[in-house]
Design a protein around this motif. Structure first.
Motif, PDB file in Angstrom:
ATOM      1  N   ARG A 184       0.830  -1.197   0.000  1.00 57.76           N
ATOM      2  CA  ARG A 184       0.000   0.000   0.000  1.00 57.76           C
ATOM      3  C   ARG A 184       0.868   1.252   0.000  1.00 57.76           C
ATOM      4  O   ARG A 184       2.054   1.215   0.344  1.00 57.76           O
ATOM      5  N   SER A 233      -6.043  -4.421   5.665  1.00 60.27           N
ATOM      6  CA  SER A 233      -5.001  -3.805   6.493  1.00 60.27           C
ATOM      7  C   SER A 233      -5.054  -4.279   7.931  1.00 60.27           C
ATOM      8  O   SER A 233      -4.043  -4.225   8.646  1.00 60.27           O
ATOM      9  N   VAL A 247      -0.224  -6.996   4.725  1.00 59.98           N
ATOM     10  CA  VAL A 247       0.373  -5.863   4.006  1.00 59.98           C
ATOM     11  C   VAL A 247       1.887  -5.935   4.181  1.00 59.98           C
ATOM     12  O   VAL A 247       2.420  -5.754   5.278  1.00 59.98           O
ATOM     13  N   ALA A 268       3.829  -2.676   5.465  1.00 61.27           N
ATOM     14  CA  ALA A 268       3.139  -1.936   6.526  1.00 61.27           C
ATOM     15  C   ALA A 268       4.107  -1.127   7.382  1.00 61.27           C
ATOM     16  O   ALA A 268       3.717  -0.099   7.948  1.00 61.27           O
ATOM     17  N   PRO A 312       2.055   3.282   7.405  1.00 66.45           N
ATOM     18  CA  PRO A 312       1.165   2.912   8.509  1.00 66.45           C
ATOM     19  C   PRO A 312      -0.305   3.149   8.144  1.00 66.45           C
ATOM     20  O   PRO A 312      -0.637   3.994   7.318  1.00 66.45           O
ATOM     21  N   ALA A 313      -1.175   2.385   8.799  1.00 65.58           N
ATOM     22  CA  ALA A 313      -2.604   2.607   8.693  1.00 65.58           C
ATOM     23  C   ALA A 313      -3.006   3.749   9.627  1.00 65.58           C
ATOM     24  O   ALA A 313      -2.292   4.076  10.578  1.00 65.58           O
ATOM     25  N   THR A 322      -6.101   0.200  13.050  1.00 64.94           N
ATOM     26  CA  THR A 322      -5.215  -0.867  13.489  1.00 64.94           C
ATOM     27  C   THR A 322      -5.874  -1.740  14.529  1.00 64.94           C
ATOM     28  O   THR A 322      -6.913  -1.396  15.092  1.00 64.94           O
TER      29      THR A 322
END
Length: 304
Positions: free
Chosen positions: A184, A285, A291, A294, A298-299, A304
């Motif tokens: 991503r 995610s 991912v 990752a 970061p998400a 998270t």
């Protein structure tokens, strides 16, 4: 619905993802990158376009010595280099980054140039901030039907350590319980699904739907039938017939939010799909280890 052996069968849907006020489901889009009919041709570079709600895509044959030049790029874009033989150098912010083929490359916003030392296909994904690409799509393609079930794009957090050119090899061994090879950026998620040899078992299909995002299915090898079914609304004038669209490589299918769908590999040899989402998928995610980059991207804190 997924068969028990599909890693996606473990996905849980969050209550916040429900769409009780959903709009009528939009039409699908199908884009075939036919060798004989490029949308644009500049010297030896032939380019085709595809359009979705939050993004546009380009598919180009990039011979050795050719370049992708972005003078005014507002945000990150993603490039897929599917062939191992491809070699390129990305120039950005005064630095040069060599990238190999068989990789996913994230290029930051700002001026950049991708110079191809060894050629091959390059598939680029841009958000609608790339006004010049959007304008070219609108000039060359039939108008796409707006997908009103897709919210406007909100970028995910900046990458750790700041923006820079990042290239991710697709040489990632398959792992039980992990779905595909997922990468991503701040605005895209790329799932380079592992290739399938021969036709898919018709007793093991996976019809499902996404309430609030589109799926872009890029076919790089083989032949697929994209099966789609639209829900019946109270207004029968909005009903649509099912789609059972057979399409080969290279091509893109844009699957609208809310449509029940599954893609069936029917080619006798290698069949290869790459699924693209804009923005990144929240449910993927949340899965530990799915991912692969990752640590770089970061998400959001609430994802998270």
């Amino acid at each position: 619905m997924y068969v028990a052996s599909d890693p996606r069968s473990k996905l849980a849907k969050a209550a916040s993802e429900e769409k009780p006020d959903a709009a009528p489901v939009a039409a699908a889009g199908y884009f075939m990158f036919d060798d004989s009919q490029p949308c644009d041709q500049n010297g030896d570079v032939r380019t085709w376009y595809a359009e979705a709600q939050n993004f546009v895509a380009t598919y180009a044959d990039q011979p050795a010595g050719s370049r992708i030049v972005r003078d005014r790029q507002e945000d990150e874009y993603v490039v897929i280099l599917p062939e191992r033989e491809t070699r390129a150098v990305v120039s950005w912010n005064g630095s040069e980054t060599p990238v190999d083929g068989y990789s996913v490359v994230v290029v930051p916003g700002g001026p950049s140039v991708i110079s191809f030392e060894a050629g091959g296909p390059a598939i680029c994904f841009f958000t609608r901030k790339a006004a010049d690409i959007v304008a070219r799509c609108e000039a060359l393609l039939p108008a796409h039907e707006p997908d009103r079930n897709v919210p406007p794009l909100e970028p995910w957090p900046d990458p750790v350590g700041g923006f820079k050119v990042r290239a991710y090899s697709l040489d990632v061994p398959q792992e039980e319980g992990r779905f595909g090879r997922i990468f991503r950026s701040t605005n895209f998620m790329i799932n380079f699904v592992y290739p399938r040899q021969g036709p898919r078992d018709r007793t093991q299909l996976s019809p499902h739907k996404h309430d609030d995002f589109q799926q872009c299915s890029l076919c790089l090898a083989g032949t697929y039938v994209h099966h789609l079914r639209w829900p019946w609304e109270t207004d029968a004038n909005l009903w649509r017939d099912d789609d059972h669209v057979t399409i080969g490589a290279p091509s893109i299918a844009i699957i609208p939010a809310g449509a029940l769908h599954t893609s069936e590999a029917v080619g006798g040899g290698t069949n290869q799909l790459v699924d693209v989402f804009c923005p990144p998928r929240r449910d993927f995610s949340r899965q530990t280890g799915w991912v692969l980059n990752a640590d770089d991207y970061p998400a959001p804190a609430n994802e998270t």
